[in-house]
Write an enzyme that holds these catalytic residues in place. Structure first.
Site, short mmCIF file in Angstrom:
data_model
loop_
_atom_site.label_atom_id
_atom_site.label_comp_id
_atom_site.label_asym_id
_atom_site.label_seq_id
_atom_site.Cartn_x
_atom_site.Cartn_y
_atom_site.Cartn_z
N TYR A 110 -8.57 4.32 11.54
CA TYR A 110 -8.49 3.32 10.46
C TYR A 110 -9.86 2.72 10.20
O TYR A 110 -10.30 2.60 9.05
CB TYR A 110 -7.48 2.25 10.87
CG TYR A 110 -7.16 1.23 9.81
CD1 TYR A 110 -6.44 1.57 8.67
CD2 TYR A 110 -7.56 -0.10 9.95
CE1 TYR A 110 -6.13 0.62 7.70
CE2 TYR A 110 -7.24 -1.06 9.00
CZ TYR A 110 -6.53 -0.70 7.87
OH TYR A 110 -6.23 -1.64 6.91
N SER A 163 -11.02 -3.35 4.22
CA SER A 163 -10.46 -4.20 5.29
C SER A 163 -11.63 -4.78 6.06
O SER A 163 -12.75 -4.26 5.98
CB SER A 163 -9.60 -3.32 6.21
OG SER A 163 -9.30 -3.99 7.41
P1 NAD Z 1 1.90 -1.86 3.10
O1 NAD Z 1 2.15 -0.79 4.10
O2 NAD Z 1 2.91 -2.94 2.97
O3 NAD Z 1 1.66 -1.23 1.66
C1 NAD Z 1 0.91 -0.04 1.49
C2 NAD Z 1 1.46 0.74 0.32
O4 NAD Z 1 0.70 1.96 0.20
C3 NAD Z 1 2.94 1.13 0.56
O5 NAD Z 1 3.72 0.80 -0.57
C4 NAD Z 1 2.85 2.63 0.78
O6 NAD Z 1 4.01 3.34 0.38
C5 NAD Z 1 1.62 3.02 -0.03
N1 NAD Z 1 1.08 4.31 0.41
C6 NAD Z 1 0.84 4.70 1.68
N2 NAD Z 1 0.43 5.98 1.70
C7 NAD Z 1 0.44 6.41 0.41
C8 NAD Z 1 0.09 7.65 -0.21
N3 NAD Z 1 -0.26 8.72 0.51
N4 NAD Z 1 0.17 7.72 -1.56
C9 NAD Z 1 0.56 6.65 -2.29
N5 NAD Z 1 0.92 5.47 -1.76
C10 NAD Z 1 0.84 5.34 -0.41
O7 NAD Z 1 0.47 -2.48 3.47
P2 NAD Z 1 -0.40 -3.67 2.81
O8 NAD Z 1 -0.61 -4.70 3.85
O9 NAD Z 1 0.14 -4.07 1.48
O10 NAD Z 1 -1.78 -2.89 2.64
C11 NAD Z 1 -2.32 -2.53 1.38
C12 NAD Z 1 -3.79 -2.17 1.57
O11 NAD Z 1 -4.50 -3.27 2.13
C13 NAD Z 1 -4.04 -0.99 2.51
O12 NAD Z 1 -5.08 -0.18 2.02
C14 NAD Z 1 -4.46 -1.68 3.80
O13 NAD Z 1 -5.25 -0.86 4.61
C15 NAD Z 1 -5.21 -2.87 3.27
N6 NAD Z 1 -5.30 -3.99 4.21
C16 NAD Z 1 -4.19 -4.61 4.70
C17 NAD Z 1 -4.32 -5.67 5.60
C18 NAD Z 1 -3.12 -6.39 6.19
O14 NAD Z 1 -3.31 -7.21 7.10
N7 NAD Z 1 -1.93 -6.16 5.70
C19 NAD Z 1 -5.59 -6.10 5.97
C20 NAD Z 1 -6.71 -5.45 5.44
C21 NAD Z 1 -6.55 -4.40 4.56
#
Ligand code: NAD
Length: 276
Positions: free
Chosen positions: A170, A157
């Site tokens: 985080y 991120s």
């Molecule tokens: P999201 O919450 O929609 O999806 C995350 C997924 O990870 C979910 O399906 C959840 O069930 C799964 N997950 C969580 N804990 C878990 C575990 N212990 N074991 C297995 N699966 C697990 O979020 P997203 O926006 O799709 O984020 C995906 C990745 O991108 C994350 O690592 C997040 O930190 C990163 N990210 C997101 C953003 C944003 O703005 N959305 C920005 C930067 C980085």
């Protein structure tokens, strides 16, 4: 950016929705067979719903629409044996594991000053977002080293590059993911296995992909949910939110042989946020 992944196999964690779903679809469109895993239940301590079994199955259905083979498994990345079972099943079925997308993550508990974070909350964040990525690498590394090829993509991120107030857990976990990326890239470079970090900025919770993270960040900061998109848009120099497909475009490039000399680096998809 896209590459040919025909004949290759990718493991995607956190594939039920959001960025994981977008990347899984992109890998499928490029011809990769897939193992899609997600926790498929809620986690005590995380105040928003996580990906469900039906969401994971729906991602798989969308990927199969591209004519590739797709396996799914319920995996909590806090359990080494669960991710190892999924990776081993992938290897048994397809004979290889070419790509690991370490995407599973949580953003909560957040919204607190560092001293307000409970030890259990801190441990949970590190356990999922940092140790979870290491566990998937631990389950995959030997296979990739033996086949002398592979691409590991760790979804970090912008919080892995700069600080954000009220997100110490985080930010620490994601900085850890960037450090993990660099160290493991050096471990595996002589074996032809590449390891890179992908750092998205604020990604839209698009209904198509059912992502939840940006809404949860807004909620934890007390920002009105109806206004939260415009708040995050204004924070990014390009005046736009990143779409899940934008992150997937970078992931499919990193996964492919087009990026064959790219390892140990960070690819940001953040609309210029970290350029300031
Ligand atoms: P999201 O919450 O929609 O999806 C995350 C997924 O990870 C979910 O399906 C959840 O069930 C799964 N997950 C969580 N804990 C878990 C575990 N212990 N074991 C297995 N699966 C697990 O979020 P997203 O926006 O799709 O984020 C995906 C990745 O991108 C994350 O690592 C997040 O930190 C990163 N990210 C997101 C953003 C944003 O703005 N959305 C920005 C930067 C980085």
């Amino acid at each position: 950016m896209s590459g040919d992944l025909t004949g290759k196999t990718a493991v995607v964690t956190g594939a039920a929705r959001g960025i994981g779903r977008a990347c899984a679809i992109a890998f499928a469109a490029d011809g990769a067979d897939l193992m899609l895993v997600d926790i498929t239940r809620n986690l005590p301590g995380v105040p928003y719903p996580l990906g469900s079994r039906s969401q994971l199955d729906y991602t798989a259905e969308l990927c199969r629409g591209h004519g590739v083979s797709v396996l799914t498994q319920a995996v909590d990345v806090r359990a080494l044996n669960e991710i190892k079972t999924a990776v081993d099943a992938t290897h048994e079925r397809f004979g290889r594991v070419d790509v690991l997308l370490n995407n599973a993550g949580i953003v909560a508990p957040s919204g607190k000053l560092a001293h307000e974070i409970g030890e259990d909350e801190w441990q949970l964040m590190i356990d999922v977002d940092l140790s979870g990525a290491w566990r998937a690498i631990a389950a995959t590394g030997r296979i990739m080293m033996t086949q002398r090829s592979g691409s590991i993509i760790n979804v970090a991120s912008t919080a892995g590059l700069v600080g954000y107030s009220r997100f110490a857990g985080y930010v620490a976990a994601k900085h850890g993911v960037v450090g993990l990326t660099k160290a493991v890239a050096l471990d595996y470079a002589p074996s032809g296995v590449r390891v890179n970090a992908l750092c998205p900025g604020s990604v839209r919770d698009s209904p198509e992909f059912e992502g939840r993270m940006l809404s949860e960040i807004a909620r934890s900061l007390g920002i009105d949910v109806a206004e939260h998109e415009s708040v995050f848009v204004q924070a990014q120099p390009t005046n736009a939110l990143i779409e899940p497909e934008d992150v997937a475009a970078a992931a499919r490039w990193l996964a492919s042989d087009d990026a064959r000399h790219v390892t140990g680096t960070v690819v940001t998809v953040d609309g210029g946020f970290t350029a300031r």
